[in-house]
Scaffold this motif. Structure first.
Motif, PDB file in Angstrom:
ATOM      1  N   ALA A 365       0.792  -1.224   0.000  1.00  0.00           N
ATOM      2  CA  ALA A 365       0.000   0.000   0.000  1.00  0.00           C
ATOM      3  C   ALA A 365       0.824   1.275   0.000  1.00  0.00           C
ATOM      4  CB  ALA A 365      -0.945   0.003   1.205  1.00  0.00           C
ATOM      5  N   ARG A 366       2.016   1.235   0.569  1.00  0.00           N
ATOM      6  CA  ARG A 366       2.815   2.461   0.635  1.00  0.00           C
ATOM      7  C   ARG A 366       3.091   3.028  -0.759  1.00  0.00           C
ATOM      8  NH1 ARG A 366       7.587   1.405   5.169  1.00  0.00           N
ATOM      9  NH2 ARG A 366       6.208   0.994   6.951  1.00  0.00           N
ATOM     10  N   THR A 367       3.219   2.155  -1.725  1.00  0.00           N
ATOM     11  CA  THR A 367       3.602   2.627  -3.062  1.00  0.00           C
ATOM     12  C   THR A 367       2.423   3.169  -3.854  1.00  0.00           C
ATOM     13  OG1 THR A 367       3.470   0.326  -3.836  1.00  0.00           O
ATOM     14  CG2 THR A 367       5.637   1.187  -3.253  1.00  0.00           C
ATOM     15  N   THR A 368       1.245   3.254  -3.233  1.00  0.00           N
ATOM     16  CA  THR A 368       0.133   3.943  -3.903  1.00  0.00           C
ATOM     17  C   THR A 368       0.256   5.453  -3.780  1.00  0.00           C
ATOM     18  OG1 THR A 368      -1.279   3.839  -1.925  1.00  0.00           O
ATOM     19  CG2 THR A 368      -1.431   2.012  -3.500  1.00  0.00           C
ATOM     20  N   PHE A 369       1.147   5.926  -2.902  1.00  0.00           N
ATOM     21  CA  PHE A 369       1.369   7.365  -2.795  1.00  0.00           C
ATOM     22  C   PHE A 369       2.058   7.874  -4.062  1.00  0.00           C
ATOM     23  CE2 PHE A 369       0.566   6.348   1.583  1.00  0.00           C
ATOM     24  CZ  PHE A 369      -0.003   7.500   2.129  1.00  0.00           C
ATOM     25  N   ARG A 370       1.718   9.086  -4.447  1.00  0.00           N
ATOM     26  CA  ARG A 370       2.193   9.636  -5.712  1.00  0.00           C
ATOM     27  C   ARG A 370       3.701   9.883  -5.718  1.00  0.00           C
ATOM     28  NH1 ARG A 370      -1.698  11.686  -9.181  1.00  0.00           N
ATOM     29  NH2 ARG A 370      -0.219  13.195 -10.019  1.00  0.00           N
ATOM     30  N   VAL A 371       4.310   9.899  -4.559  1.00  0.00           N
ATOM     31  CA  VAL A 371       5.758  10.083  -4.513  1.00  0.00           C
ATOM     32  C   VAL A 371       6.465   8.910  -5.180  1.00  0.00           C
ATOM     33  CG1 VAL A 371       6.048   8.970  -2.252  1.00  0.00           C
ATOM     34  CG2 VAL A 371       7.683  10.717  -3.004  1.00  0.00           C
ATOM     35  N   HIS A 372       5.800   7.775  -5.278  1.00  0.00           N
ATOM     36  CA  HIS A 372       6.352   6.597  -5.943  1.00  0.00           C
ATOM     37  C   HIS A 372       5.823   6.517  -7.381  1.00  0.00           C
ATOM     38  CE1 HIS A 372       8.055   5.263  -2.206  1.00  0.00           C
ATOM     39  NE2 HIS A 372       6.879   5.195  -1.614  1.00  0.00           N
ATOM     40  N   PRO A 373       6.557   5.892  -8.284  1.00  0.00           N
ATOM     41  CA  PRO A 373       6.185   5.919  -9.704  1.00  0.00           C
ATOM     42  C   PRO A 373       5.204   4.847 -10.154  1.00  0.00           C
ATOM     43  CG  PRO A 373       8.306   4.846  -9.453  1.00  0.00           C
ATOM     44  CD  PRO A 373       7.900   5.303  -8.081  1.00  0.00           C
ATOM     45  N   LEU A 374       4.850   3.889  -9.290  1.00  0.00           N
ATOM     46  CA  LEU A 374       4.024   2.774  -9.758  1.00  0.00           C
ATOM     47  C   LEU A 374       2.628   3.217 -10.191  1.00  0.00           C
ATOM     48  CD1 LEU A 374       4.794  -0.293  -7.443  1.00  0.00           C
ATOM     49  CD2 LEU A 374       5.652   0.240  -9.731  1.00  0.00           C
ATOM     50  N   GLY A 375       2.053   4.186  -9.485  1.00  0.00           N
ATOM     51  CA  GLY A 375       0.708   4.635  -9.846  1.00  0.00           C
ATOM     52  C   GLY A 375       0.659   5.203 -11.245  1.00  0.00           C
ATOM     53  N   ALA A 376       1.634   6.057 -11.578  1.00  0.00           N
ATOM     54  CA  ALA A 376       1.670   6.646 -12.914  1.00  0.00           C
ATOM     55  C   ALA A 376       1.917   5.574 -13.972  1.00  0.00           C
ATOM     56  CB  ALA A 376       2.754   7.717 -12.990  1.00  0.00           C
ATOM     57  N   ALA A 377       2.794   4.616 -13.663  1.00  0.00           N
ATOM     58  CA  ALA A 377       3.071   3.546 -14.618  1.00  0.00           C
ATOM     59  C   ALA A 377       1.814   2.720 -14.893  1.00  0.00           C
ATOM     60  CB  ALA A 377       4.191   2.652 -14.095  1.00  0.00           C
TER      61      ALA A 377
END
Length: 419
Positions: A365-377
């Motif tokens: 869940a932590r990587t759903t924050f926009r600071v991480h690139p997975l959401g945009a990918a």
């Protein structure tokens, strides 16, 4: 985001990637080596700007300037006109590798380069000698940019995609009136290459022509309606043409040019290359993220999942690269190259959808924050894969297994059908 990719890391410890035998076969690869290196370098910078581009659905001109300075907007202009001569002859794979490298940083920017490059290729392939000289010079010496304007699929309403912005003949040229949608790069381009139709009763493919329209014109209205799930930085606004006059010397190709005159090229391997770059970026982030967390790094399940995704992506990349090589081989029938490009597209499309989703399962869940690139990918991959209906291409491929002939103009027929 500037860390080496999984492929680069493997090479650093003496493991060559599976696609190695497909590389370094033509003079074009040496000619494009600097551009590929620049695309790889700029990808790290684009990755840092990606959230800004995504949030604003806009790419500032100053963020495009480094790409221009690196020569990434002259890729498909013929060598004799001052370009790199990619996406033609024996120079397909270098073009797609550059698009893949840019997509590693920002898939929307890669699509901007692809669209501009496609228009530059069409004008310098189909245009008159005067058109070829003029627009090649403007790109190379003045930094002019192109957008491709074709779709008329309704954005906010249901209904079939129909071509309504047909031309009307007047003295000395044509009148263009109507609305175009999904106009990638429109607000930043200097010229639009408008795909439209001349009047007549023939099928659309027999009446299709191209019109060059300057963006800065009182009869051209840009409509900022681009509010989408992903690929937001493509700036694919709608355009309304208000009785715009197109002089004859700004028309490119005779009616039916795509079916009768256009060089056979692949319009699918560009998006497929974009998918590869997006998927590789997501996978690399996930591997780095997992390596910093002992409970993930030491999990056999996580290692298996990373191995599966790496294998899937490697297979898709090999398919795309091999299909590109088919286009470069003059002894290969273009139908063979096109059908295999559809297969490669399918594999790359599946890879980006699977990998960007499965990376979240590993990272959590932590990587759903926009600071991480997975959401945009994930959002970009899902959005861009919807541009082409994969099942339509797979139907064409599957039909050949039933003994039916492969259509020479399959991509044209699919594009017109989908609007």
């Amino acid at each position: 985001m500037g860390a080496p990719s999984v492929v680069d890391t493997a090479a650093a410890i003496g493991i060559q990637p599976l696609e190695t035998p497909l590389l370094n076969r033509t003079a074009a690869e040496e000619r494009a080596a600097t551009a590929l290196a620049e695309a790889t370098r700029l990808a790290a910078i684009l990755a840092e700007q990606r959230n800004e581009h995504d949030e604003s659905a806009w790419v500032p001109a100053e963020h495009l300037e480094p790409l221009r300075q690196a020569g990434l907007f002259r890729l498909t202009i013929p060598v004799e006109l001052g370009g790199l001569g990619l996406w033609q002859g024996q120079a397909y794979l270098p073009h797609f590798r550059i698009l893949e490298a840019i997509a590693y940083g920002d898939s929307s920017i890669s699509q901007l380069v692809q669209v501009h490059s496609g228009v530059a290729h069409l004008i310098t392939s189909l245009g008159t000698p005067a058109q070829r000289q003029r627009f090649a010079r403007e790109v190379i010496e003045e930094g002019k940019l192109f957008a491709s304007i074709g779709s008329e699929a309704p954005l906010a309403k249901q209904g079939p995609a129909t071509y309504e912005s047909q031309l009307r003949r007047v003295d000395g040229g044509w009148i263009l009136h109507g609305v175009k949608n999904f106009s990638t790069f429109a607000p930043q381009a200097d010229y639009f290459l408008v795909w439209t139709l001349v009047p007549g009763d023939e099928p659309a493919g027999e009446r299709q022509v191209l019109a060059i329209v300057p963006r800065e014109c009182p009869t051209v209205e840009l409509i900022n309606d681009w509010d989408t799930l992903g690929m937001r930085a493509t700036m694919s606004w709608s355009i309304r043409f208000h009785e715009h006059f197109v002089p004859d010397d700004m028309m490119v190709g005779r009616p039916g040019w795509w079916k009768h005159d256009a060089p056979r090229v692949s319009f699918l391997l560009g998006p497929a290359s974009n998918f590869l770059g997006t998927a590789q970026s997501a996978l690399d982030f996930t591997a780095r993220y997992a390596s910093t967390r002992p409970h993930l790094r030491e999990s056999q399940v996580i290692r298996v999942r990373l191995g599966e995704m790496s294998s899937q992506l490697s297979a898709a990349r090999c398919a795309v690269y091999a299909a590109a090589r088919l286009w470069e081989d003059e002894t290969v029938d273009p139908d063979t190259a096109e059908l295999n490009s559809m297969r490669a597209f399918h594999l790359a499309r599946t890879a980006v959808l699977d990998i960007t989703l499965r990376c979240f399962d590993i990272c959590g869940a932590r990587t759903t924050f926009r600071v991480h690139p997975l959401g945009a990918a994930l959002r970009d991959g899902r959005t861009f894969t919807l541009q082409h209906r994969d099942e339509t291409y797979m139907e064409l491929v599957g039909s050949t297994l039933l003994g039916e002939p492969f259509s020479r103009h399959a991509e044209l027929e699919v594009a017109i059908k989908q609007g």
